[in-house]
Design a protein around this motif. Structure first.
Motif, PDB file in Angstrom:
ATOM      1  N   GLY A  87       8.729   0.840  -2.172  1.00 14.52           N
ATOM      2  CA  GLY A  87       7.998   0.257  -3.303  1.00 14.52           C
ATOM      3  C   GLY A  87       6.460   0.199  -2.821  1.00 14.52           C
ATOM      4  N   LYS A  88       6.289  -0.283  -1.801  1.00 12.98           N
ATOM      5  CA  LYS A  88       4.833  -0.262  -1.416  1.00 12.98           C
ATOM      6  C   LYS A  88       4.187   0.770  -1.243  1.00 12.98           C
ATOM      7  CE  LYS A  88       0.885  -2.360   0.061  1.00 12.98           C
ATOM      8  NZ  LYS A  88       0.775  -3.184   1.109  1.00 12.98           N
ATOM      9  N   PHE A  89       4.856   1.662  -0.659  1.00 13.31           N
ATOM     10  CA  PHE A  89       4.420   3.175  -0.276  1.00 13.31           C
ATOM     11  C   PHE A  89       4.102   3.873  -1.900  1.00 13.31           C
ATOM     12  CE2 PHE A  89       5.190   7.533  -0.531  1.00 13.31           C
ATOM     13  CZ  PHE A  89       4.748   8.139   0.397  1.00 13.31           C
ATOM     14  N   GLY A  90       4.841   3.638  -2.807  1.00 14.01           N
ATOM     15  CA  GLY A  90       4.626   4.336  -4.016  1.00 14.01           C
ATOM     16  C   GLY A  90       3.542   3.606  -4.807  1.00 14.01           C
ATOM     17  N   ILE A  91       3.237   2.213  -4.823  1.00 14.16           N
ATOM     18  CA  ILE A  91       2.257   1.566  -5.497  1.00 14.16           C
ATOM     19  C   ILE A  91       0.772   1.891  -4.909  1.00 14.16           C
ATOM     20  CG2 ILE A  91       2.471  -0.910  -4.446  1.00 14.16           C
ATOM     21  CD1 ILE A  91       1.923  -0.068  -8.124  1.00 14.16           C
ATOM     22  N   SER A  92       0.731   1.842  -3.565  1.00 10.19           N
ATOM     23  CA  SER A  92      -0.229   2.225  -2.958  1.00 10.19           C
ATOM     24  C   SER A  92      -0.808   3.501  -3.395  1.00 10.19           C
ATOM     25  CB  SER A  92      -0.113   2.211  -1.317  1.00 10.19           C
ATOM     26  OG  SER A  92       0.310   0.888  -0.921  1.00 10.19           O
ATOM     27  N   GLY A  93       0.109   4.595  -3.311  1.00 10.53           N
ATOM     28  CA  GLY A  93      -0.362   6.056  -3.915  1.00 10.53           C
ATOM     29  C   GLY A  93      -0.896   5.910  -5.217  1.00 10.53           C
ATOM     30  N   SER A  94      -0.090   5.151  -6.105  1.00  9.69           N
ATOM     31  CA  SER A  94      -0.482   5.232  -7.656  1.00  9.69           C
ATOM     32  C   SER A  94      -1.771   4.568  -7.742  1.00  9.69           C
ATOM     33  CB  SER A  94       0.743   4.666  -8.320  1.00  9.69           C
ATOM     34  OG  SER A  94       0.506   3.412  -8.076  1.00  9.69           O
ATOM     35  N   PHE A  95      -2.176   3.520  -6.809  1.00  6.03           N
ATOM     36  CA  PHE A  95      -3.378   2.904  -7.147  1.00  6.03           C
ATOM     37  C   PHE A  95      -4.566   3.746  -6.641  1.00  6.03           C
ATOM     38  CE2 PHE A  95      -4.419  -2.191  -6.887  1.00  6.03           C
ATOM     39  CZ  PHE A  95      -5.529  -1.756  -7.859  1.00  6.03           C
ATOM     40  N   ALA A  96      -4.418   4.434  -5.687  1.00  9.16           N
ATOM     41  CA  ALA A  96      -5.202   5.391  -5.199  1.00  9.16           C
ATOM     42  C   ALA A  96      -5.596   6.582  -6.131  1.00  9.16           C
ATOM     43  CB  ALA A  96      -4.907   6.079  -3.715  1.00  9.16           C
ATOM     44  N   THR A  97      -4.613   7.002  -6.721  1.00  8.72           N
ATOM     45  CA  THR A  97      -4.800   8.052  -7.724  1.00  8.72           C
ATOM     46  C   THR A  97      -5.247   7.598  -9.003  1.00  8.72           C
ATOM     47  OG1 THR A  97      -2.451   8.970  -6.913  1.00  8.72           O
ATOM     48  CG2 THR A  97      -3.386   9.841  -8.927  1.00  8.72           C
TER      49      THR A  97
ATOM     50  N   ALA B  49       0.244   5.956   4.850  1.00  9.74           N
ATOM     51  CA  ALA B  49       1.226   7.085   4.745  1.00  9.74           C
ATOM     52  C   ALA B  49       0.994   7.660   3.352  1.00  9.74           C
ATOM     53  CB  ALA B  49       2.787   6.762   4.844  1.00  9.74           C
ATOM     54  N   SER B  50       0.876   6.664   2.137  1.00  5.70           N
ATOM     55  CA  SER B  50       0.723   7.005   0.761  1.00  5.70           C
ATOM     56  C   SER B  50      -0.579   7.598   0.677  1.00  5.70           C
ATOM     57  CB  SER B  50       0.921   5.907   0.119  1.00  5.70           C
ATOM     58  OG  SER B  50      -0.164   5.036   0.196  1.00  5.70           O
ATOM     59  N   TYR B  51      -1.773   7.302   1.393  1.00  5.21           N
ATOM     60  CA  TYR B  51      -3.112   7.528   1.232  1.00  5.21           C
ATOM     61  C   TYR B  51      -2.846   9.231   1.681  1.00  5.21           C
ATOM     62  CZ  TYR B  51      -5.084   3.147   0.166  1.00  5.21           C
ATOM     63  OH  TYR B  51      -5.348   2.094  -0.233  1.00  5.21           O
ATOM     64  N   ILE B  52      -2.333   9.296   2.763  1.00  5.74           N
ATOM     65  CA  ILE B  52      -2.360  10.738   3.249  1.00  5.74           C
ATOM     66  C   ILE B  52      -1.769  11.862   2.367  1.00  5.74           C
ATOM     67  CG2 ILE B  52      -1.652  12.147   5.227  1.00  5.74           C
ATOM     68  CD1 ILE B  52      -1.800   9.640   7.042  1.00  5.74           C
ATOM     69  N   ILE B  53      -0.597  11.287   2.038  1.00  5.40           N
ATOM     70  CA  ILE B  53       0.061  12.049   0.840  1.00  5.40           C
ATOM     71  C   ILE B  53      -0.548  12.500  -0.320  1.00  5.40           C
ATOM     72  CG2 ILE B  53       2.270  12.041  -0.656  1.00  5.40           C
ATOM     73  CD1 ILE B  53       3.049  12.363   2.166  1.00  5.40           C
ATOM     74  N   CYS B  54      -1.656  11.559  -0.900  1.00  4.36           N
ATOM     75  CA  CYS B  54      -2.343  11.691  -1.915  1.00  4.36           C
ATOM     76  C   CYS B  54      -3.517  12.705  -1.726  1.00  4.36           C
ATOM     77  CB  CYS B  54      -2.909  10.395  -2.360  1.00  4.36           C
ATOM     78  SG  CYS B  54      -1.995   9.275  -3.268  1.00  4.36           S
ATOM     79  N   ILE B  55      -3.939  12.757  -0.564  1.00  2.00           N
ATOM     80  CA  ILE B  55      -4.986  13.599   0.002  1.00  2.00           C
ATOM     81  C   ILE B  55      -4.424  15.068  -0.057  1.00  2.00           C
ATOM     82  CG2 ILE B  55      -6.704  14.243   1.840  1.00  2.00           C
ATOM     83  CD1 ILE B  55      -6.732  11.468   2.514  1.00  2.00           C
TER      84      ILE B  55
END
Length: 570
Positions: A444-454, A388-394
């Protein structure tokens, strides 16, 4: 030599050939997901107590429950609110003859003198239960997990330039053989020393498979690289989500490791039929082989590569070669990242962000077993949050910019974990609050996954071309330190249950706030020289305003050094 970028335009930025190759190479990252978070299952620590024969012999004491046995034999630790299974009351078990007259709960305590009894209701055997990695030897489990990330560091040294020197396909094939060999070896290992050595070697070879990711970035057009880069990372997530199903069906760690190794075998056969990267072949002046592969891709994509296209590709290469020779007369090193105050501040901020992202990501992921609820479901939901976090990042990366997206994700991670700590402290036995604590942990997992991708994408854009690989290398080194430290931070929960997530939360919030000091690179052309970068760091807001007017449609691209680092989660 032929400039492949011209050929790629003729092939199409994306087509059937590229899609097939990308999916086949992405299949490898299933193995990355299996291995990266395998210890959630194979090194699971169940409830434990001392063996206390004959009190735990149902033939002698048929009416004693497990709770009774714990109460009669095991000291209760009021600080942790649980029984301390490393000790038992020091009374003579030999006098127990079917009655409870032998029990003395006022006696002093001793270490378990008859071995350990494990709760095998979830797993029949794990690394912890087989090698007794508890009590005085519990640190070995932490060391084993940490050494996996040391393996990545070793792999980066050994295989850092392997794919560039010997080819993407060759590098991927050889290192995948090493990965599978280590996985099968783990399945049959019978000593903790061999287990640690093989896990370290496994990570080392795993880093060597960077060729798969680099190949994908080389075969698709610029505007598709972000999509397929994140898709490749999603296969890592799919891998550790599938691991939940494997571990649910096979409850012995040897069987789990063997099954995951078997699932990796088809990759070797698939890799044999995939041709070498045509871009790499042309760079290495193997034009005959490169032309053959390019024509194969053209047939699959149903396009024709005319003589005119080949001539344009050769002319373009001559021009680029001339420009490159003029621009690269000066050699740069990592020390050049710290030559000016502005560059030093950006570099240190980047390194801190990479370290925190890696530390928190692996800290939260590896600690899935500590969450309330079902272990298998929690691990799967962690994967859902990451996707979900990856999709948000895209969706938002090019809309709101890297700086704000990175900050928002880090703050979400920090606040989510901090809320989880607070709720769990006051939850006691309240099921609603316990569930709420788990929900905040997933946030928390959602947020850190997105920041790692960014942070991957952001780092490649913050530095000029001549220093980009050095900058990504510095960030990656910091990330590996974070991965190595994560298991030790997790182990602090044995002493203070709320401490690990508190550390993760505070660091996440700090990194989120510091990310606001980055200049925004969204819509800004890639910088080429340190002088350009220095001027940009000081006047980035002015650059941003100009770029929004003149360069709003320009797409970013990754260089190979960034691609290599993006191929692993470290």
């Amino acid at each position: 030599m032929v400039q492949f970028e011209v050929i790629l335009e003729a092939l199409g930025q994306i087509g059937p050939a590229q899609i097939i190759i990308c999916l086949l190479w992405s299949y490898y990252n299933f193995l990355g997901g299996f291995n990266g978070l395998a210890t959630v299952f194979i090194a699971y620590t169940p409830d434990v107590r001392c063996n206390v024969p004959p009190l735990d012999n149902s033939a002698v004491y048929p009416n004693l429950t497990e709770v009774d046995i714990l109460n009669f034999t095991t000291p209760y630790d009021s600080a942790s609110d649980e029984y301390n299974g490393c000790y038992r009351y020091n009374y003579d078990l030999n006098t127990c003859d079917g009655t409870l007259s032998c029990v003395n709960q006022s006696a002093s305590t001793i270490n378990c003198d008859n071995g350990y009894h494990y709760d095998r209701s979830i797993f029949t055997e794990t690394v912890v239960t087989e090698f007794d990695l508890i009590c005085g030897d519990k640190y070995l489990n932490t060391v084993a997990t940490s050494m996996y990330y040391v393996g990545f560091l070793i792999g980066s040294i050994i295989f850092g330039n392997f794919a560039d020197a010997y080819g993407r396909k060759t590098c991927s094939l050889l290192t995948c053989v090493g990965v599978l060999g280590c996985m099968f070896g783990l399945a049959f290992s019978r000593s903790v020393a061999l287990y640690i050595v093989l896990r370290t070697a496994l990570a080392m070879f795993d880093y060597g498979c960077i060729g798969t990711f680099v190949y994908i970035m080389e075969i698709v057009g610029k505007k598709w690289r972000t999509f397929f880069g994140i898709l490749y990372q999603m296969f890592f997530v799919f891998g550790y989500m599938i691991m939940s199903g494997i571990a649910y069906n096979w409850r012995d760690w040897h069987e789990i490791t063997f099954v995951t190794a078997l699932l990796g075998v088809p990759f070797l056969f698939l890799a044999l039929i995939i041709p070498e990267s045509p871009r790499w072949l042309f760079i290495k002046k193997k034009d005959k082989q490169g032309i053959k592969v390019s024509k194969l891709l053209a047939r699959i994509n149903k396009v024709e590569l005319t003589d005119e296209i080949w001539e344009r590709a050769k002319e373009a290469d001559k021009q680029i070669s001339t420009d490159t020779s003029n621009a690269t007369s000066v050699k740069y090193t990592s020390l050049d990242l710290f030559k000016t105050k502005a560059s030093t501040l950006v570099t240190l901020n980047v390194m801190f962000n990479w370290l925190v992202n890696s530390l928190v990501y692996y800290g939260v992921s590896l600690n899935a077993g500590a969450l309330a609820g079902d272990l298998f479901v929690n691990n799967t939901l962690n994967g859902v949050m990451e996707i979900a976090s990856y999709i948000i990042c895209i969706i938002f990366m090019d809309r709101i910019g890297r700086r704000i997206l990175l900050c928002a994700n880090m703050l979400v991670a920090g606040l989510g974990l901090l809320a989880s700590v607070i709720v769990n402290v006051y939850a006691d036995d309240n099921e609603s609050l316990i569930t709420l604590g788990v929900v905040f942990s997933f946030i928390g997992k959602f947020g850190i996954s997105g920041s790692f991708a960014t942070i991957y994408n952001f780092t490649t854009e913050l530095f000029p071309t001549v220093l980009r690989s050095n900058a990504v290398g510095a960030g990656s080194f910091a990330a590996r330190i974070g991965g190595i430290v994560a298991p030790y931070v997790i182990s602090l929960q044995d002493y203070v249950s709320w401490l690990p997530n508190t550390i993760f939360a505070i660091l996440g919030l700090a990194a989120g706030i510091l990310s606001l000091f980055f200049p925004e690179t969204n819509g800004v052309p890639m910088m080429e020289t340190p002088q350009e970068a220095e001027e940009f760091y000081k006047n980035w807001k002015k650059h941003k305003q100009v770029s929004e007017l003149d360069l709003s449609g320009e797409m970013k691209s990754y260089d190979n050094s960034a691609c290599e680092e993006m191929s692993t989660k470290i």
